[in-house]
Design a protein around this motif. Structure first.
Motif, PDB file in Angstrom:
ATOM      1  N   TRP A 187       2.719  37.144  -2.350  1.00  0.00           N
ATOM      2  CA  TRP A 187       3.991  37.886  -2.340  1.00  0.00           C
ATOM      3  C   TRP A 187       3.775  39.397  -2.365  1.00  0.00           C
ATOM      4  N   ALA A 195      17.983  30.770  -4.010  1.00  0.00           N
ATOM      5  CA  ALA A 195      16.614  30.927  -3.520  1.00  0.00           C
ATOM      6  C   ALA A 195      16.303  32.357  -3.057  1.00  0.00           C
ATOM      7  N   GLY A 223      13.806  34.355  -3.727  1.00  0.00           N
ATOM      8  CA  GLY A 223      12.417  34.788  -3.568  1.00  0.00           C
ATOM      9  C   GLY A 223      12.160  36.029  -4.403  1.00  0.00           C
ATOM     10  N   ASP A 238      16.597  30.189  -8.439  1.00  0.00           N
ATOM     11  CA  ASP A 238      15.441  29.863  -7.589  1.00  0.00           C
ATOM     12  C   ASP A 238      14.596  28.801  -8.282  1.00  0.00           C
ATOM     13  N   GLY A 244      15.301  22.737  -8.304  1.00  0.00           N
ATOM     14  CA  GLY A 244      15.388  22.593  -6.851  1.00  0.00           C
ATOM     15  C   GLY A 244      16.658  21.907  -6.396  1.00  0.00           C
ATOM     16  N   SER A 304      15.644  30.637   3.270  1.00  0.00           N
ATOM     17  CA  SER A 304      15.043  29.847   2.194  1.00  0.00           C
ATOM     18  C   SER A 304      15.315  28.360   2.381  1.00  0.00           C
ATOM     19  N   VAL A 362      18.453  17.782  -0.499  1.00  0.00           N
ATOM     20  CA  VAL A 362      18.627  18.973  -1.342  1.00  0.00           C
ATOM     21  C   VAL A 362      19.941  19.679  -0.977  1.00  0.00           C
TER      22      VAL A 362
HETATM   23  C1  SAM Z   1      10.646  31.886   2.225  1.00  0.00           C
HETATM   24  S1  SAM Z   1      11.156  32.282   0.601  1.00  0.00           S
HETATM   25  C2  SAM Z   1      12.549  33.285   0.998  1.00  0.00           C
HETATM   26  C3  SAM Z   1      13.064  34.108  -0.107  1.00  0.00           C
HETATM   27  C4  SAM Z   1      14.224  35.035   0.254  1.00  0.00           C
HETATM   28  N1  SAM Z   1      15.412  34.299   0.592  1.00  0.00           N
HETATM   29  C5  SAM Z   1      13.848  35.938   1.397  1.00  0.00           C
HETATM   30  O1  SAM Z   1      14.423  35.791   2.480  1.00  0.00           O
HETATM   31  O2  SAM Z   1      12.982  36.794   1.210  1.00  0.00           O
HETATM   32  C6  SAM Z   1      11.801  30.750   0.035  1.00  0.00           C
HETATM   33  C7  SAM Z   1      12.381  30.755  -1.359  1.00  0.00           C
HETATM   34  O3  SAM Z   1      13.148  29.560  -1.530  1.00  0.00           O
HETATM   35  C8  SAM Z   1      12.930  29.035  -2.820  1.00  0.00           C
HETATM   36  N2  SAM Z   1      13.266  27.603  -2.793  1.00  0.00           N
HETATM   37  C9  SAM Z   1      12.705  26.649  -2.025  1.00  0.00           C
HETATM   38  N3  SAM Z   1      13.289  25.462  -2.240  1.00  0.00           N
HETATM   39  C10 SAM Z   1      14.266  25.669  -3.154  1.00  0.00           C
HETATM   40  C11 SAM Z   1      15.233  24.837  -3.773  1.00  0.00           C
HETATM   41  N4  SAM Z   1      15.294  23.535  -3.502  1.00  0.00           N
HETATM   42  N5  SAM Z   1      16.089  25.398  -4.642  1.00  0.00           N
HETATM   43  C12 SAM Z   1      16.014  26.710  -4.955  1.00  0.00           C
HETATM   44  N6  SAM Z   1      15.106  27.539  -4.416  1.00  0.00           N
HETATM   45  C13 SAM Z   1      14.249  27.030  -3.510  1.00  0.00           C
HETATM   46  C14 SAM Z   1      11.467  29.345  -3.062  1.00  0.00           C
HETATM   47  O4  SAM Z   1      11.133  29.274  -4.424  1.00  0.00           O
HETATM   48  C15 SAM Z   1      11.360  30.746  -2.487  1.00  0.00           C
HETATM   49  O5  SAM Z   1      11.729  31.705  -3.435  1.00  0.00           O
END
Ligand code: SAM
Length: 368
Positions: free
Chosen positions: A16, A55, A57, A76, A102, A121, A129
């Motif tokens: 990250w 989510a 990130g 998240d 999740g 995300s 989900v």
């Molecule tokens: C690719 S990153 C994108 C983060 C942010 N949205 C961005 O565009 O920079 C994916 C994020 O989704 C979160 N994530 C994945 N599956 C998830 C879930 N089922 N519920 C909540 N968060 C989730 C991950 O922990 C991560 O922080």
């Protein structure tokens, strides 16, 4: 299949160091992606009251959402991400932070949300989900609340057994489609009011942005679905603007044709002619679907490997080059290969076909 645990492992161990800004490079930077692509799509709902960002990130969108929301709740799956957001936005007074399993939104009061936002995300989460989240959001949203969720549409390009038939380079969830998302909304008391199918990082409409609201809300209306094959061109134009005005490093690749130009060329050249796709790998399949999105039904495939002649792909015959080019009158060929597009083009010219007029490549092929 991307499970919750796959996501947890991936994002807990991800590098990250750039906070996700590396994913904005196609737009020339995070500010450009927010301002030119996301903001125009959520503008009708601004300013936002109590917002849930699902989510987040490392807070790529939180940095903007917090300034247009009265209150912003971050949820998240990954503790590392929530910790990073807490540190990054320590000075902001209108944020609340939660790590979840999740699926659960138990930490949010019923009937309390004005807006739900998620971008880049939930494209990685499967339909179970999304269903769990939508079921709860139907209760958590206020009667006139609105959701804006970017999710996968890769299921559009799967067979009956759920096998993905095209390249899945960006780790999209194969069980999700725009139609499936809309159906879940309807079954839990929500309604999709707008869906935009977009070609993220490729040729096909593998992603979707869905806007939804509780049934009976002031925004309730029949769903409008837009197949936007120009989304890739949009990001490239924004990037050009960023390069020109901000002077971001000029890495703009020059393409033989963007999607807009390609569609114009193909629809004219292919009109009334049998269209064959040369290439039977993942790119060939993508071309088949792309033509289908334009209402063009391919007549068959060609493959340089003559041992494939007589086999079938997408229920169409695969022919050897000499067989198809020699026998099919007034043929138009789309080269369905990136690695061999030059060689195939040379062979087609040797066989008497003319570039652009009788054959073409796919959009976004880099100019030599
Ligand atoms: C690719 S990153 C994108 C983060 C942010 N949205 C961005 O565009 O920079 C994916 C994020 O989704 C979160 N994530 C994945 N599956 C998830 C879930 N089922 N519920 C909540 N968060 C989730 C991950 O922990 C991560 O922080």
């Amino acid at each position: 299949m991307a499970t919750i645990n796959d996501n947890l492992q991936t994002w807990s161990n991800y590098d990250w160091s750039q906070s996700g800004d590396e994913w904005s490079a196609g737009w020339g930077g995070t500010e450009y992606l927010w301002t030119c692509t996301i903001l125009p799509r959520i503008l009708p709902y601004l300013p936002l009251g109590r917002t849930l960002e699902l989510a987040p990130g490392f807070g790529r969108w939180t940095q903007f959402l917090k300034d247009v929301s009265q209150e912003l709740i971050l949820v998240d799956l990954t503790e590392r991400c929530i910790d990073a957001c807490k540190a990054r936005f320590a000075g902001a007074k209108n944020l609340r932070y939660f790590t979840n399993d999740g699926k659960s939104l138990d930490m949010i009061e019923d009937n309390s949300l004005d807006f739900v936002f998620s971008w880049d995300s939930l494209v990685h989460v499967e339909i179970d989900v999304l269903e769990a989240y939508l079921k709860q959001l139907a209760k958590k949203l206020k009667p006139d609340g609105v959701g804006f969720i970017h999710h996968s549409n890769l299921g559009r390009y799967c067979d009956q057994n759920g096998e993905v038939l095209v390249e899945n380079a960006a780790w999209r969830a194969g069980t999700v489609t725009a139609e499936g998302f809309e159906a879940i909304c309807a079954s839990v008391g929500l309604c999709c009011i707008r869906q935009e199918l977009i070609n993220w990082n490729g040729l096909l409409l593998n992603d979707c942005i869905s806007v939804f609201t509780p049934q009976g809300s002031k925004f309730d209306q029949p769903n409008q679905r837009w197949k936007n094959l120009f989304f890739g061109d949009e990001s490239r134009r924004v990037r050009k603007i960023a390069e020109h005005y901000k002077g971001v490093e000029n890495k703009q690749v020059v393409h033989q044709a963007g999607m807009g130009e390609w569609i114009g060329r193909i629809t004219i050249a292919a009109q009334g002619r049998p269209v064959y796709i040369w290439g039977t790998g993942k790119v060939g399949s993508a071309v088949y679907y792309l033509l289908q999105e334009l209402g063009i039904q391919a007549a068959g495939f060609i493959d340089s490997d003559v041992r494939k002649a007589g086999q079938k792909l997408m229920d169409l015959n695969i022919a050897a080059p000499d067989e198809a080019i020699g026998l099919v009158e007034d043929i138009f060929v789309v080269i369905g290969s990136i690695a061999y597009h030059q060689e195939i083009g040379n062979r087609l010219i040797e066989m008497g076909l003319k570039s652009i007029i009788d054959f073409d490549t796919i959009p976004y092929i880099t100019k030599p």
